[in-house]
Design a protein around this motif. Structure first.
Motif, mmCIF file in Angstrom:
data_model
loop_
_atom_site.group_PDB
_atom_site.id
_atom_site.type_symbol
_atom_site.label_atom_id
_atom_site.label_comp_id
_atom_site.label_asym_id
_atom_site.label_seq_id
_atom_site.Cartn_x
_atom_site.Cartn_y
_atom_site.Cartn_z
ATOM 1 N N VAL A 126 0.937 -1.201 0.032
ATOM 2 C CA VAL A 126 -0.200 -0.151 0.040
ATOM 3 C C VAL A 126 0.802 1.457 0.084
ATOM 4 C CG1 VAL A 126 -1.725 1.010 0.988
ATOM 5 C CG2 VAL A 126 -1.978 -1.357 1.110
ATOM 6 N N CYS A 127 1.979 1.264 0.679
ATOM 7 C CA CYS A 127 3.145 2.294 0.658
ATOM 8 C C CYS A 127 3.411 2.411 -0.648
ATOM 9 C CB CYS A 127 4.147 1.890 1.373
ATOM 10 S SG CYS A 127 5.635 3.041 1.377
ATOM 11 N N ILE A 128 3.732 1.568 -1.484
ATOM 12 C CA ILE A 128 4.106 1.845 -2.967
ATOM 13 C C ILE A 128 2.949 2.318 -3.601
ATOM 14 C CG2 ILE A 128 4.779 0.372 -4.982
ATOM 15 C CD1 ILE A 128 6.371 -1.653 -3.081
ATOM 16 N N LEU A 129 1.763 1.751 -3.468
ATOM 17 C CA LEU A 129 0.780 2.484 -4.306
ATOM 18 C C LEU A 129 0.566 3.932 -4.255
ATOM 19 C CD1 LEU A 129 -2.031 -0.426 -3.859
ATOM 20 C CD2 LEU A 129 -0.652 0.396 -5.929
ATOM 21 N N TYR A 130 0.643 4.431 -2.616
ATOM 22 C CA TYR A 130 0.589 5.830 -2.449
ATOM 23 C C TYR A 130 1.856 6.473 -2.929
ATOM 24 C CZ TYR A 130 -3.264 5.857 0.749
ATOM 25 O OH TYR A 130 -4.582 5.732 1.181
ATOM 26 N N ASP A 145 -1.397 17.502 -3.086
ATOM 27 C CA ASP A 145 -1.413 16.124 -2.865
ATOM 28 C C ASP A 145 -0.559 15.270 -3.146
ATOM 29 O OD1 ASP A 145 -4.455 16.669 -2.490
ATOM 30 O OD2 ASP A 145 -4.701 16.745 -4.628
ATOM 31 N N CYS A 146 0.627 15.396 -3.663
ATOM 32 C CA CYS A 146 1.515 14.624 -3.440
ATOM 33 C C CYS A 146 2.191 14.437 -1.983
ATOM 34 C CB CYS A 146 2.795 15.291 -4.467
ATOM 35 S SG CYS A 146 4.544 14.287 -4.394
ATOM 36 N N ILE A 147 2.291 15.856 -1.437
ATOM 37 C CA ILE A 147 2.861 15.771 0.015
ATOM 38 C C ILE A 147 1.931 14.720 1.053
ATOM 39 C CG2 ILE A 147 3.084 17.124 2.162
ATOM 40 C CD1 ILE A 147 3.791 19.421 0.160
ATOM 41 N N GLN A 148 0.470 14.858 0.677
ATOM 42 C CA GLN A 148 -0.117 14.176 1.400
ATOM 43 C C GLN A 148 -0.181 12.444 1.265
ATOM 44 O OE1 GLN A 148 -4.181 15.279 0.547
ATOM 45 N NE2 GLN A 148 -4.146 17.196 2.018
ATOM 46 N N ASP A 149 0.099 12.124 -0.003
ATOM 47 C CA ASP A 149 0.319 10.698 -0.366
ATOM 48 C C ASP A 149 1.671 10.338 0.285
ATOM 49 O OD1 ASP A 149 -2.383 10.284 -1.485
ATOM 50 O OD2 ASP A 149 -1.563 9.852 -3.292
ATOM 51 N N CYS A 150 2.693 10.982 0.072
ATOM 52 C CA CYS A 150 4.023 10.755 0.524
ATOM 53 C C CYS A 150 3.886 10.498 2.029
ATOM 54 C CB CYS A 150 4.998 11.779 0.100
ATOM 55 S SG CYS A 150 5.461 11.691 -1.499
ATOM 56 N N THR A 151 3.254 11.367 2.761
ATOM 57 C CA THR A 151 3.137 11.461 4.233
ATOM 58 C C THR A 151 2.209 10.068 4.546
ATOM 59 O OG1 THR A 151 3.159 13.820 4.307
ATOM 60 C CG2 THR A 151 2.350 12.786 6.465
ATOM 61 N N LYS A 152 1.434 9.957 3.978
ATOM 62 C CA LYS A 152 0.652 8.523 4.117
ATOM 63 C C LYS A 152 1.509 7.346 3.995
ATOM 64 C CE LYS A 152 -2.996 6.038 4.983
ATOM 65 N NZ LYS A 152 -3.558 5.708 6.616
ATOM 66 N N ALA A 153 2.253 7.340 2.793
ATOM 67 C CA ALA A 153 3.269 6.070 2.630
ATOM 68 C C ALA A 153 4.208 6.152 3.460
ATOM 69 C CB ALA A 153 4.017 6.609 1.075
ATOM 70 N N LEU A 154 4.719 7.187 4.070
ATOM 71 C CA LEU A 154 5.776 7.166 5.303
ATOM 72 C C LEU A 154 5.107 6.745 6.439
ATOM 73 C CD1 LEU A 154 7.693 10.324 3.996
ATOM 74 C CD2 LEU A 154 8.763 8.026 4.009
ATOM 75 N N GLU A 155 3.915 6.812 6.776
ATOM 76 C CA GLU A 155 3.272 6.385 7.866
ATOM 77 C C GLU A 155 3.225 4.860 7.875
ATOM 78 O OE1 GLU A 155 -0.651 8.194 8.049
ATOM 79 O OE2 GLU A 155 0.350 10.243 8.685
ATOM 80 N N LEU A 156 2.959 4.525 6.705
ATOM 81 C CA LEU A 156 2.916 3.006 6.535
ATOM 82 C C LEU A 156 4.230 2.377 6.471
ATOM 83 C CD1 LEU A 156 0.248 2.992 3.665
ATOM 84 C CD2 LEU A 156 -0.016 1.827 5.865
ATOM 85 N N GLN A 157 5.290 2.962 5.710
ATOM 86 C CA GLN A 157 6.590 2.165 5.846
ATOM 87 C C GLN A 157 7.583 3.550 6.259
ATOM 88 O OE1 GLN A 157 6.505 -1.238 5.835
ATOM 89 N NE2 GLN A 157 8.180 -0.906 4.210
ATOM 90 N N PRO A 158 7.831 3.905 7.434
ATOM 91 C CA PRO A 158 8.979 4.978 7.624
ATOM 92 C C PRO A 158 9.980 4.765 7.136
ATOM 93 C CG PRO A 158 7.587 4.041 9.689
ATOM 94 C CD PRO A 158 7.426 3.310 8.655
ATOM 95 N N TYR A 159 10.904 5.760 6.755
ATOM 96 C CA TYR A 159 12.138 5.988 6.090
ATOM 97 C C TYR A 159 12.100 5.286 4.862
ATOM 98 C CZ TYR A 159 13.264 7.177 10.801
ATOM 99 O OH TYR A 159 13.584 7.840 12.237
ATOM 100 N N LEU A 165 11.922 11.433 -1.149
ATOM 101 C CA LEU A 165 12.282 12.096 -2.035
ATOM 102 C C LEU A 165 11.254 12.963 -2.819
ATOM 103 C CD1 LEU A 165 14.985 13.076 -3.534
ATOM 104 C CD2 LEU A 165 14.722 10.857 -5.045
ATOM 105 N N ARG A 166 10.310 12.350 -3.095
ATOM 106 C CA ARG A 166 9.292 13.039 -3.895
ATOM 107 C C ARG A 166 8.278 14.160 -2.860
ATOM 108 N NH1 ARG A 166 7.292 7.108 -6.263
ATOM 109 N NH2 ARG A 166 8.674 7.201 -7.976
ATOM 110 N N ARG A 167 8.446 13.845 -1.549
ATOM 111 C CA ARG A 167 7.647 14.825 -0.762
ATOM 112 C C ARG A 167 8.868 16.079 -0.600
ATOM 113 N NH1 ARG A 167 6.297 13.800 5.409
ATOM 114 N NH2 ARG A 167 8.530 13.589 5.693
ATOM 115 N N ALA A 168 10.242 15.928 -0.784
ATOM 116 C CA ALA A 168 11.133 17.071 -0.786
ATOM 117 C C ALA A 168 11.089 17.829 -1.894
ATOM 118 C CB ALA A 168 12.445 16.415 -0.689
ATOM 119 N N MET A 169 10.796 17.147 -3.195
ATOM 120 C CA MET A 169 10.673 17.711 -4.355
ATOM 121 C C MET A 169 9.140 18.645 -4.231
ATOM 122 S SD MET A 169 11.626 14.757 -6.740
ATOM 123 C CE MET A 169 11.439 15.725 -8.217
ATOM 124 N N ALA A 170 8.318 18.058 -3.701
ATOM 125 C CA ALA A 170 6.986 18.999 -3.574
ATOM 126 C C ALA A 170 7.280 19.886 -2.714
ATOM 127 C CB ALA A 170 5.911 17.775 -3.155
#
Length: 392
Positions: A126-130, A145-159, A165-170
């Protein structure tokens, strides 16, 4: 990520896929809304009373012989996702690779919703999908929305590297430089080979210094310390060809910059030593420069000065020869080689080089004076040779 228009077998297929699948079937004369069983009509078209190879749907022989698009990638395994959700993910990947980011986003959304409905307990998948959907948002310029999805992905799989990287770019695109800086620095704790993160940290550092002055670090959010186990996990992962190439290119660039910096420093030291009359030390600095850049003409003419001052005329001549091989019209090399010839008492060669200098620039006063002196020495040496030659 690519461009498959086949209708997925799952129940959640989008209307656009149904429409495209239906129209595609009709164009091939196969089963669609008008031909639900997908059977090809056995009747062939008749034109002017003659049977032809044209089917009722209008497609010619060339269209019927065209090979069907390979959609086997749709059924490839995708982690722990069930087949119908794996198809959404695989089609999203295919669409993304072909630049169809909006369509890919829909497929990832269907897969994410399907996971929620089915109660899929696989944080990594699910982390990969987000993270993949975040990449689509980023491509379409939807940084929020990119930041929101990246944050959700990091909640599922920290680090997880890609969401960070994508959240940093956003963040950077929204000019939230401090948050971007933190994410980029976190990425580099896990993988120092991410060149884009290095470049971005350098760029953002300059911006923050301009905006907030030398105390800019005091206002940064805390940079999380990546656990050693996570760092080792990333280091032990097999390196992709792309990443290996990027790291190799960066290593080459770093080596070039290092050599360039070392070369500039050594050359400047050599110049300063010549000004202060320390010709032996200057010679050593120029020799180190030659080892770094053997095709730099000025190094040989500079080192020739040192040899001349140390009365090492043969070596001065050889350096001037090297300079003239690199730059055949180098005026300094001709002049300094003339001085070396003079030191070697080869006055004829010295005269020839000085005349070459004056042919290039008649206003070189030093060359005129040396030519006059060398001409006198040449005349004297000829007279001495004549006086010591026995008459026959």
């Amino acid at each position: 990520m690519g461009n498959a228009q086949e209708k997925p077998s799952g129940s959640g297929a989008a209307r656009s896929d149904q429409a495209s699948a239906g129209s595609g079937a009709r164009s091939r004369g196969g089963g669609g809304a008008d031909n639900p069983h997908g059977q090809r009509p056995s009747q062939k078209g008749v034109a002017n009373g003659t049977r032809t190879g044209i089917n009722p749907a209008g497609g010619g022989q060339e269209e019927r012989d065209r090979p069907a698009e390979d959609t086997s990638y749709l059924d490839a395994p995708a982690g722990a996702l069930p087949p119908h959700l794996a198809r959404f993910k695989n089609e999203g990947n295919h669409l993304f690779k072909n630049g169809q980011f909006g369509d890919a986003l829909e497929k990832y959304t269907q897969a994410i919703c399907g996971c929620a409905e089915a109660g899929i307990d696989s944080p990594e998948d699910v982390c990969i999908l987000y993270s993949n959907r975040a990449a689509c948002y980023l491509k379409d310029g939807n940084s929020k929305d990119c930041i929101q999805d990246c944050t959700k992905a990091l909640e599922l799989q920290p680090y997880s590297l890609k969401p960070l990287l994508r959240r940093a770019m956003a963040y950077e695109s929204l000019e939230r430089y401090k948050m971007a800086y933190v994410d980029y620095k976190t990425v580099l704790q896990m993988d120092t080979g991410v060149q884009s993160a290095h470049d971005s940290v350098h760029r953002i550092t300059k911006m923050l210094i301009e905006l907030e002055g030398p105390e800019w670090r005091e206002n940064l959010p805390a940079i999380p310390a990546v656990p050693l186990s996570v760092q080792l996990q990333h280091r032990d992962k097999p390196v992709s060809i792309e990443l290996a190439q990027a790291r190799a290119a960066r290593a080459v660039q770093d080596e070039v910059r290092k050599k360039e910096s070392q070369f500039t420093l050594l050359k400047q030291k050599g110049n300063d030593l010549v000004k202060n009359g320390n010709f032996q030390e200057a010679l050593e600095k120029y020799s180190e420069c030659v080892a770094l850049k053997p095709d730099e003409c000025s190094l040989y003419t500079n080192r020739a000065i040192c040899f001349l001052k140390l009365n090492r005329f043969q070596e001065a001549k050889e350096d001037c020869d090297s300079a003239l091989q690199l730059e055949p019209g180098n005026k300094k090399a001709f002049y300094r080689r003339a001085l070396a010839h003079k030191g070697l008492q080869d006055y004829l060669s010295a005269s020839t080089d000085l005349q070459e200098v004056l042919a290039m620039d008649p206003n070189v006063r030093e060359a005129e004076q040396e030519l006059e002196a060398v001409t006198g020495l040449l005349r004297q040496s000829l007279m001495d040779n004549t006086a010591h030659t026995p008459r026959v």
